[in-house]
Design a protein around this motif. Structure first.
Motif, PDB file in Angstrom:
ATOM      1  N   MET A   1       0.852  -1.205   0.000  1.00 20.22           N
ATOM      2  CA  MET A   1       0.000   0.000   0.000  1.00 20.22           C
ATOM      3  C   MET A   1       0.879   1.243   0.000  1.00 20.22           C
ATOM      4  O   MET A   1       1.835   1.349   0.781  1.00 20.22           O
ATOM      5  N   LYS A   2       0.559   2.169  -0.900  1.00 23.50           N
ATOM      6  CA  LYS A   2       1.411   3.336  -1.096  1.00 23.50           C
ATOM      7  C   LYS A   2       1.406   4.269   0.103  1.00 23.50           C
ATOM      8  O   LYS A   2       2.456   4.756   0.519  1.00 23.50           O
ATOM      9  N   ASP A   3       0.257   4.554   0.666  1.00 24.19           N
ATOM     10  CA  ASP A   3       0.179   5.493   1.789  1.00 24.19           C
ATOM     11  C   ASP A   3      -0.368   4.776   3.019  1.00 24.19           C
ATOM     12  O   ASP A   3      -1.564   4.829   3.305  1.00 24.19           O
ATOM     13  N   LYS A   4       0.539   4.117   3.733  1.00 23.63           N
ATOM     14  CA  LYS A   4       0.126   3.355   4.909  1.00 23.63           C
ATOM     15  C   LYS A   4      -0.371   4.274   6.027  1.00 23.63           C
ATOM     16  O   LYS A   4      -1.262   3.901   6.784  1.00 23.63           O
ATOM     17  N   VAL A   5       0.214   5.463   6.115  1.00 17.77           N
ATOM     18  CA  VAL A   5      -0.192   6.407   7.162  1.00 17.77           C
ATOM     19  C   VAL A   5      -1.644   6.833   6.951  1.00 17.77           C
ATOM     20  O   VAL A   5      -2.445   6.840   7.894  1.00 17.77           O
ATOM     21  N   ALA A   6      -1.993   7.184   5.716  1.00 24.32           N
ATOM     22  CA  ALA A   6      -3.372   7.588   5.413  1.00 24.32           C
ATOM     23  C   ALA A   6      -4.333   6.435   5.693  1.00 24.32           C
ATOM     24  O   ALA A   6      -5.441   6.654   6.202  1.00 24.32           O
TER      25      ALA A   6
END
Length: 244
Positions: free
Chosen positions: A1-6
């Motif tokens: 997943m590219k944006d794990k934080v989001a």
């Protein structure tokens, strides 16, 4: 997943929304404070970075709320200290008050008064159609408003942003992550003002935009005191105008 934080922030927002549904369904609003308090204690013990000044500030803020609610005051102490521990060392941390110069302190004080009066007036205008004006003044109004300003800003914004900081780390927020952080700081606090039977998406949006977002913005862009003070003023105005 590219944006794990989001993705993690989205999960947090969904989880908080589900918590509101559970608390509203079973009439267990105390579960918010219990859960946040436990998380706070865990991080205080885990991080081992709490200073005496953090505890003293937490106690002072808690004592402001205690005359109206001992439980909320104590919860605020624990959760403030926990959130401070979670954000310590982060470039994203919310400060208590900008006090580098006397000018900074004056700006914070003027800001909280102006924002509080403007939002308080808007709140009255929105309510006059459904609530009878009944002006009065009682000391209890001041105590209740201070309790709301202190406890709600600490528990439902300061602490929840601390969770965002723990999830995101110290890197710069992307636009999406920033939006999610604001939603996390705003929506749970708006939700707790509704029962499942009274939930109205239009009212949620209005409250979020007119009252939730400004206080969240003040915390992140100015300081915690500005948000707490303006929040308290909004409530004082409402209590004195409507006697409720």
């Amino acid at each position: 997943m590219k944006d794990k934080v989001a993705f993690k922030l989205t999960l947090l927002l969904v989880g908080l929304s589900c918590l509101w549904v559970f608390a509203a369904l079973f009439k267990m609003i105390f579960i918010w404070f219990l859960l946040f308090g436990i998380i706070s204690v865990v991080y205080i013990i885990k991080n081992k970075n709490t200073k005496l000044t953090d505890v003293i500030i937490g106690c002072v803020l808690g004592m402001i709320a205690m005359p109206a609610s001992m439980f909320m005051g104590v919860a605020s102490v624990i959760i403030y200290v926990g959130a401070t521990s979670m954000m310590k060392g982060s470039s994203h941390k919310i400060i208590l008050i900008k006090n580098s110069t006397k000018k900074d302190v004056v700006i914070s004080c003027v800001t909280l008064v102006l924002v509080g009066v403007v939002l308080g007036a808007i709140n009255v205008l929105l309510a006059v159609g459904s609530t009878a004006i009944n002006p009065s003044f009682q000391l209890s109004f001041i105590m209740e408003a201070l309790k709301a300003g202190v406890t709600e800003e600490i528990i439902f914004r300061f602490f929840l942003f601390a969770l965002c900081v723990v999830i995101a780390g110290d890197h710069k927020f992307t636009r999406l992550q920033n939006v999610l952080c604001y939603l996390i700081m705003v929506l749970p606090h708006v939700f707790i003002h509704f029962e499942l039977s009274t939930f109205n998406i239009v009212n949620v949006i209005v409250l979020a935009l007119l009252f939730g977002f400004p206080f969240a913005w003040l915390q992140r862009k100015r300081d915690l005191v500005s948000a707490m003070g303006s929040h308290a003023i909004v409530d004082i105005i409402r209590f004195c105008v409507f006697s409720a």
